[in-house]
Design a protein around this motif. Structure first.
Motif, PDB file in Angstrom:
ATOM      1  N   THR A 316      -2.969 -19.355  -1.762  1.00 41.66           N
ATOM      2  CA  THR A 316      -3.161 -18.138  -0.964  1.00 41.66           C
ATOM      3  C   THR A 316      -2.578 -18.347   0.424  1.00 41.66           C
ATOM      4  OG1 THR A 316      -5.307 -18.858  -0.099  1.00 41.66           O
ATOM      5  CG2 THR A 316      -5.328 -17.584  -2.155  1.00 41.66           C
ATOM      6  N   ARG A 317      -2.452 -17.257   1.157  1.00 39.42           N
ATOM      7  CA  ARG A 317      -2.107 -17.306   2.584  1.00 39.42           C
ATOM      8  C   ARG A 317      -2.930 -16.249   3.299  1.00 39.42           C
ATOM      9  NH1 ARG A 317       0.249 -21.147   1.189  1.00 39.42           N
ATOM     10  NH2 ARG A 317       2.326 -21.895   1.680  1.00 39.42           N
ATOM     11  N   PRO A 318      -3.433 -16.556   4.499  1.00 34.59           N
ATOM     12  CA  PRO A 318      -4.153 -15.540   5.258  1.00 34.59           C
ATOM     13  C   PRO A 318      -3.196 -14.496   5.825  1.00 34.59           C
ATOM     14  CG  PRO A 318      -3.884 -17.499   6.594  1.00 34.59           C
ATOM     15  CD  PRO A 318      -3.353 -17.841   5.226  1.00 34.59           C
ATOM     16  N   PHE A 319      -3.734 -13.357   6.194  1.00 35.59           N
ATOM     17  CA  PHE A 319      -2.950 -12.321   6.879  1.00 35.59           C
ATOM     18  C   PHE A 319      -2.504 -12.827   8.258  1.00 35.59           C
ATOM     19  CE2 PHE A 319      -4.312  -7.946   4.963  1.00 35.59           C
ATOM     20  CZ  PHE A 319      -3.739  -8.299   3.759  1.00 35.59           C
ATOM     21  N   PHE A 320      -1.561 -12.077   8.841  1.00 33.10           N
ATOM     22  CA  PHE A 320      -1.100 -12.385  10.193  1.00 33.10           C
ATOM     23  C   PHE A 320      -2.258 -12.362  11.189  1.00 33.10           C
ATOM     24  CE2 PHE A 320       2.804 -10.095   8.554  1.00 33.10           C
ATOM     25  CZ  PHE A 320       3.564 -11.246   8.393  1.00 33.10           C
ATOM     26  N   ILE A 321      -2.173 -13.222  12.185  1.00 35.05           N
ATOM     27  CA  ILE A 321      -3.039 -13.133  13.363  1.00 35.05           C
ATOM     28  C   ILE A 321      -2.309 -12.253  14.378  1.00 35.05           C
ATOM     29  CG2 ILE A 321      -4.065 -14.418  15.272  1.00 35.05           C
ATOM     30  CD1 ILE A 321      -4.236 -16.828  13.363  1.00 35.05           C
ATOM     31  N   GLY A 322      -3.005 -11.287  14.949  1.00 35.77           N
ATOM     32  CA  GLY A 322      -2.368 -10.344  15.868  1.00 35.77           C
ATOM     33  C   GLY A 322      -1.649 -11.035  17.019  1.00 35.77           C
ATOM     34  N   LEU A 323      -0.510 -10.501  17.398  1.00 32.35           N
ATOM     35  CA  LEU A 323       0.249 -11.078  18.508  1.00 32.35           C
ATOM     36  C   LEU A 323      -0.536 -11.024  19.809  1.00 32.35           C
ATOM     37  CD1 LEU A 323       3.902  -9.830  17.835  1.00 32.35           C
ATOM     38  CD2 LEU A 323       2.731 -11.871  16.995  1.00 32.35           C
ATOM     39  N   HIS A 324      -1.444 -10.067  19.931  1.00 34.56           N
ATOM     40  CA  HIS A 324      -2.259  -9.976  21.156  1.00 34.56           C
ATOM     41  C   HIS A 324      -3.243 -11.136  21.257  1.00 34.56           C
ATOM     42  CE1 HIS A 324      -4.939  -8.191  18.150  1.00 34.56           C
ATOM     43  NE2 HIS A 324      -5.942  -8.446  18.962  1.00 34.56           N
ATOM     44  N   ASN A 325      -3.389 -11.909  20.176  1.00 31.35           N
ATOM     45  CA  ASN A 325      -4.268 -13.081  20.175  1.00 31.35           C
ATOM     46  C   ASN A 325      -3.497 -14.399  20.109  1.00 31.35           C
ATOM     47  OD1 ASN A 325      -6.842 -11.907  20.345  1.00 31.35           O
ATOM     48  ND2 ASN A 325      -6.829 -11.391  18.164  1.00 31.35           N
ATOM     49  N   GLN A 326      -2.184 -14.342  20.254  1.00 33.57           N
ATOM     50  CA  GLN A 326      -1.371 -15.554  20.158  1.00 33.57           C
ATOM     51  C   GLN A 326      -1.229 -16.208  21.536  1.00 33.57           C
ATOM     52  OE1 GLN A 326      -0.416 -16.914  17.486  1.00 33.57           O
ATOM     53  NE2 GLN A 326      -0.372 -15.322  15.906  1.00 33.57           N
ATOM     54  N   PRO A 327      -1.728 -17.423  21.718  1.00 33.37           N
ATOM     55  CA  PRO A 327      -1.651 -18.070  23.034  1.00 33.37           C
ATOM     56  C   PRO A 327      -0.227 -18.147  23.599  1.00 33.37           C
ATOM     57  CG  PRO A 327      -3.129 -19.289  21.613  1.00 33.37           C
ATOM     58  CD  PRO A 327      -2.486 -18.237  20.745  1.00 33.37           C
ATOM     59  N   ALA A 328       0.738 -18.412  22.745  1.00 35.56           N
ATOM     60  CA  ALA A 328       2.119 -18.519  23.231  1.00 35.56           C
ATOM     61  C   ALA A 328       2.628 -17.187  23.772  1.00 35.56           C
ATOM     62  CB  ALA A 328       3.026 -19.003  22.101  1.00 35.56           C
ATOM     63  N   ILE A 329       2.259 -16.089  23.119  1.00 31.84           N
ATOM     64  CA  ILE A 329       2.667 -14.766  23.594  1.00 31.84           C
ATOM     65  C   ILE A 329       1.955 -14.423  24.893  1.00 31.84           C
ATOM     66  CG2 ILE A 329       2.619 -12.290  23.069  1.00 31.84           C
ATOM     67  CD1 ILE A 329       4.646 -13.692  21.357  1.00 31.84           C
ATOM     68  N   LEU A 330       0.655 -14.698  24.944  1.00 32.59           N
ATOM     69  CA  LEU A 330      -0.112 -14.397  26.160  1.00 32.59           C
ATOM     70  C   LEU A 330       0.409 -15.211  27.345  1.00 32.59           C
ATOM     71  CD1 LEU A 330      -3.669 -14.358  24.533  1.00 32.59           C
ATOM     72  CD2 LEU A 330      -2.311 -12.386  25.250  1.00 32.59           C
ATOM     73  N   LYS A 331       0.762 -16.456  27.096  1.00 33.64           N
ATOM     74  CA  LYS A 331       1.311 -17.298  28.166  1.00 33.64           C
ATOM     75  C   LYS A 331       2.647 -16.751  28.657  1.00 33.64           C
ATOM     76  CE  LYS A 331       2.669 -22.090  29.140  1.00 33.64           C
ATOM     77  NZ  LYS A 331       2.792 -23.460  28.567  1.00 33.64           N
ATOM     78  N   ALA A 332       3.494 -16.347  27.731  1.00 30.54           N
ATOM     79  CA  ALA A 332       4.826 -15.850  28.105  1.00 30.54           C
ATOM     80  C   ALA A 332       4.761 -14.517  28.835  1.00 30.54           C
ATOM     81  CB  ALA A 332       5.692 -15.719  26.855  1.00 30.54           C
ATOM     82  N   THR A 333       3.810 -13.671  28.447  1.00 33.10           N
ATOM     83  CA  THR A 333       3.696 -12.344  29.071  1.00 33.10           C
ATOM     84  C   THR A 333       2.730 -12.332  30.243  1.00 33.10           C
ATOM     85  OG1 THR A 333       1.989 -11.738  27.461  1.00 33.10           O
ATOM     86  CG2 THR A 333       4.257 -11.142  26.934  1.00 33.10           C
ATOM     87  N   LYS A 334       2.044 -13.465  30.463  1.00 33.85           N
ATOM     88  CA  LYS A 334       1.074 -13.606  31.562  1.00 33.85           C
ATOM     89  C   LYS A 334      -0.033 -12.553  31.455  1.00 33.85           C
ATOM     90  CE  LYS A 334       4.532 -15.650  34.621  1.00 33.85           C
ATOM     91  NZ  LYS A 334       5.266 -15.584  35.903  1.00 33.85           N
ATOM     92  N   LYS A 335      -0.498 -12.348  30.222  1.00 30.85           N
ATOM     93  CA  LYS A 335      -1.562 -11.390  29.976  1.00 30.85           C
ATOM     94  C   LYS A 335      -2.798 -12.105  29.458  1.00 30.85           C
ATOM     95  CE  LYS A 335       1.374  -7.389  28.992  1.00 30.85           C
ATOM     96  NZ  LYS A 335       1.735  -6.359  27.979  1.00 30.85           N
ATOM     97  N   LEU A 336      -3.938 -11.469  29.656  1.00 28.21           N
ATOM     98  CA  LEU A 336      -5.186 -11.984  29.136  1.00 28.21           C
ATOM     99  C   LEU A 336      -5.403 -11.462  27.714  1.00 28.21           C
ATOM    100  CD1 LEU A 336      -7.445 -11.434  32.272  1.00 28.21           C
ATOM    101  CD2 LEU A 336      -6.467 -13.601  31.475  1.00 28.21           C
ATOM    102  N   PRO A 337      -6.191 -12.183  26.924  1.00 28.12           N
ATOM    103  CA  PRO A 337      -6.491 -11.665  25.575  1.00 28.12           C
ATOM    104  C   PRO A 337      -7.101 -10.276  25.650  1.00 28.12           C
ATOM    105  CG  PRO A 337      -7.250 -13.925  25.822  1.00 28.12           C
ATOM    106  CD  PRO A 337      -6.831 -13.477  27.189  1.00 28.12           C
ATOM    107  N   SER A 338      -6.769  -9.456  24.679  1.00 30.37           N
ATOM    108  CA  SER A 338      -7.253  -8.071  24.655  1.00 30.37           C
ATOM    109  C   SER A 338      -8.050  -7.825  23.377  1.00 30.37           C
ATOM    110  CB  SER A 338      -6.078  -7.096  24.721  1.00 30.37           C
ATOM    111  OG  SER A 338      -6.516  -5.773  24.487  1.00 30.37           O
ATOM    112  N   ASP A 339      -9.056  -6.977  23.488  1.00 34.90           N
ATOM    113  CA  ASP A 339      -9.842  -6.622  22.303  1.00 34.90           C
ATOM    114  C   ASP A 339      -9.599  -5.174  21.904  1.00 34.90           C
ATOM    115  OD1 ASP A 339     -13.076  -6.119  24.001  1.00 34.90           O
ATOM    116  OD2 ASP A 339     -11.046  -5.365  24.417  1.00 34.90           O
TER     117      ASP A 339
END
Length: 377
Positions: A316-339
């Motif tokens: 099996t494989r799990p579904f994607f983890i949202g990009l808004h929860n990806q540490p590398a994306i948040l670091k690059a965009t300088k954004k905080l995690p969003s709910d």
């Protein structure tokens, strides 16, 4: 089942070996070989699109497409959060900013109704990513793009051979033909594989020329080894194109096999009270890139179910983890995690793929579904 059943295996049942041997016999194995041209021309002809540009990965195809449309520092691209990280990487590499929307919980594709509210003066494009074999709802999306003069980049890596039933145009349109520029991937788990690889398609001459330059280190056509812009070596090797062309020639057969296997899965799983099996919207003729299930609640953890399946010999494989929860994306965009993406979070928490290769037998699918049902109890 005596043998482990993997999530997906490439299936070679055409001219792959013959074409690869031709590459070896002629010593054409790297970029710019005849199979690259044949692969590009054949796929472009199928889609009815003037230009096809083969590259060495699906991620490279995305970045090449964004370069082709002139994405630059500070430009925003609206895209689903629920997708592979390649989509965010391709924008960030060129100085762009990914802006996320949530998904429609019914089919896991981007919620088009959220797109307009995310448009700003910096918005350059919308990236429509077809998820798990089914197209995005393009009619309303294209209206929004036209209203705001935005470019639509279509990612049909997971929907090769799928069709969108357009009410506006009163016809079925094959995925790959719906954006201003479109991209696909030929990774080993795609309906068409070349091992690694990708392709960019467009009617736009300027986009095509820029894409061809970018994949080839931005060589100037009339001055060798002189470069005015920085490009990449994204060329597709001829030997990869040989495999890709052979796979392309069998696409219609592969689509039929995928649909037939989906119906077998659906027969066993559709009415189970603990899971939702791969829903399809009425505007979509899906190719079921992966056969997906989602738990109806959080009482069973996906990791636990998947571990039980693994112990029973089912991959099996799990579904994607949202990009808004990806540490590398948040670091690059300088954004905080969003709910603010509840449907993406829910799908990420509850969904996973079952074995999806076209070499599966009905006996194997029956074993897989029985193992799943046992693992849910």
């Amino acid at each position: 089942m005596a043998e482990f059943i993997p999530v997906c295996e490439p299936f070679f049942y055409g001219n792959e070996r013959s074409y690869v041997n031709e590459c070896l016999d002629t010593s054409f194995i790297s970029g710019n070989g005849p199979f690259v041209d044949r692969f590009e021309n054949a796929f472009a002809k199928r889609l009815g699109i003037k230009h096809a540009i083969a590259v060495n990965t699906g991620t490279a195809a995305l970045e090449t497409a964004f370069y082709a449309i002139g994405l630059s520092n500070g430009d925003e691209v609206i895209m689903p959060s629920f997708t592979i990280i390649s989509c965010g990487i391709a924008v960030l590499r060129l100085g762009g900013i990914p802006v996320f929307v949530d998904i429609d919980p019914e089919d896991w594709n981007m919620d088009v109704s959220q797109v307009e509210q995310k448009i700003s003066p910096k918005t350059k494009a919308i990236l429509a990513v077809d998820i798990y074999g089914s197209p995005v709802d393009y009619d309303p999306l294209l209206k929004i793009a036209k209203k705001y003069n935005l470019i639509v980049v279509e990612d049909f890596a997971e929907s090769q051979g799928a069709q969108y039933l357009s009410k506006d145009r009163n016809k079925k349109i094959e995925c790959g033909c719906l954006g201003d520029i479109s991209v696909t991937s030929f990774y080993a788990n795609k309906l068409i594989t070349s091992g690694e690889g990708g392709m960019v398609f467009t009617e736009n001459e300027t986009f095509s020329n820029r894409a061809k330059e970018y994949r080839n280190l931005c060589f100037l056509p009339n001055k060798r080894f002189y470069h005015e812009e920085l490009g990449h070596n994204f060329r597709m090797p001829n030997i990869s194109a040989a495999i890709g062309l052979a796979q392309f020639e069998k696409l219609d057969d592969t689509v039929l096999k995928k649909k037939a296997l989906a119906e077998i899965y659906r027969t066993f799983l559709e009415n189970h009270d603990k899971i939702k099996f791969h829903p399809i919207k009425n505007y979509s003729e899906s190719v079921y890139w992966m056969y997906c299930v989602e738990l109806r609640d959080d009482s069973n953890k996906v990791a636990e179910v998947c571990e039980k399946l693994h112990q029973k010999g089912v991959g099996t494989r799990p579904f994607f983890i949202g990009l808004h929860n990806q540490p590398a994306i948040l670091k690059a965009t300088k954004k905080l995690p969003s709910d603010n993406f509840p449907n993406t979070d829910k799908a990420s928490r509850r969904g996973f793929y079952l074995p999806s290769g076209i070499g599966l037998s009905e006996e194997q699918i029956k074993y897989i579904t029985n193992a799943l049902i046992e693992s849910l109890n």
